[in-house]
Motif scaffolding. Sequence first.
Motif, mmCIF file in Angstrom:
data_model
loop_
_atom_site.group_PDB
_atom_site.id
_atom_site.type_symbol
_atom_site.label_atom_id
_atom_site.label_comp_id
_atom_site.label_asym_id
_atom_site.label_seq_id
_atom_site.Cartn_x
_atom_site.Cartn_y
_atom_site.Cartn_z
ATOM 1 N N ARG A 1 37.947 -102.844 39.936
ATOM 2 C CA ARG A 1 36.908 -103.195 40.913
ATOM 3 C C ARG A 1 35.517 -103.066 40.300
ATOM 4 N NH1 ARG A 1 40.649 -100.257 44.437
ATOM 5 N NH2 ARG A 1 41.523 -101.700 45.976
ATOM 6 N N THR B 1 46.465 -99.273 42.992
ATOM 7 C CA THR B 1 46.143 -99.240 44.413
ATOM 8 C C THR B 1 47.353 -99.659 45.249
ATOM 9 O OG1 THR B 1 44.547 -100.026 46.072
ATOM 10 C CG2 THR B 1 45.327 -101.633 44.468
ATOM 11 N N ASN C 1 31.850 -107.866 41.439
ATOM 12 C CA ASN C 1 31.884 -107.539 42.869
ATOM 13 C C ASN C 1 33.137 -108.041 43.575
ATOM 14 O OD1 ASN C 1 29.239 -106.377 42.690
ATOM 15 N ND2 ASN C 1 28.393 -108.457 42.726
ATOM 16 N N GLN C 2 34.236 -108.076 42.860
ATOM 17 C CA GLN C 2 35.497 -108.431 43.499
ATOM 18 C C GLN C 2 36.646 -107.692 42.819
ATOM 19 O OE1 GLN C 2 37.004 -112.542 42.476
ATOM 20 N NE2 GLN C 2 34.965 -112.781 41.599
ATOM 21 N N GLN C 3 37.731 -107.555 43.530
ATOM 22 C CA GLN C 3 38.918 -106.947 42.935
ATOM 23 C C GLN C 3 39.594 -107.952 42.027
ATOM 24 O OE1 GLN C 3 41.837 -104.585 45.310
ATOM 25 N NE2 GLN C 3 43.267 -106.212 44.752
ATOM 26 N N PRO D 1 43.127 -111.803 42.644
ATOM 27 C CA PRO D 1 43.058 -110.465 43.240
ATOM 28 C C PRO D 1 44.241 -109.581 42.866
ATOM 29 C CG PRO D 1 43.629 -112.099 44.893
ATOM 30 C CD PRO D 1 43.252 -112.858 43.663
#
Length: 294
Positions: free
Chosen positions: A7, A18, A55-57, A93
């Motif tokens: 992230r 996760t 700014n993104q997974q 993602p």
Amino acid sequence: MRAAVVRGFGGPEVVEVTETEVPEPSAGQVRIKVAAAALNPIDAGIRSGAFGGENQQLGLGWDVAGTVEATGDADGWNVGDQVVALDYGMAKPLGTHAEYVVLDAGSVAKAPATVDAVAAATLPLNALTAVQALDVLELTPGQSLLVTGAAGALGGFAVQLAAHRGIAVTGLARESDEELVRSLGATGFTTGGGGSYDAVLDAAVLGEAALPWIRDGGAYVGVIPQAEPASVRGVRTAAVLVRPDGARLAELVRLVDEGVLTLRVAETFALDDAAKAHARLAEGGLRGRLVLVP
């Protein structure tokens, strides 16, 4: 399910495992229960921010070996099939470093029958890149090819595939790797380049430095898209952008089962130890792929 993601960009410490929902296949897709997934330098590049995606997974992992667990009306695949596949994508993602992955059915092939899932997981990305690079070069039997980085995973596949096509292969690698490179099918070996070849397959990403070793009017192919050097002396230069191709992957699986292609595993790590695997990759010196096992 558990999945390895980043992230934020940085070193191995930014890799986290996760919990997320199990993905559902849409029409023409299959869900694979991951048995093993290789760790490649591209994953380190994504982790470090080399390909963007701020700014993104970002999910990690491109290679997978496992079992079809569900299908979205995907023709030709049944629950329980043992498969391998390439999950292409710089900014997805979720990747294959997870307990499950959903992929288009066209990117999937039956797994090799002669090796286990850990070994099979080292095949898709590097072997598909190698064979697609050779396709770009369009060499014919008897022509000469220099493969840089010939002892690595990608370079090793390139040596074996080119030799299988009847191409005269010279491998460029460290002196200590000569026996390995010759065992893969190279008839020549060098530690510093030189010579004159019909083509260079640049797995070591030497770029412009490799051009003097190509005859006038020869060909160069790199493995970083849009990073090939400018043409000189009529040398055709290109770079391969690997693409998923289940049919082509099935051909490579057949070559594994026939003993043409050698699959090399350096070490295995549990999925929960993904950050440790990244740290080991950063140390270098590997002759084979690290593989994550959920």
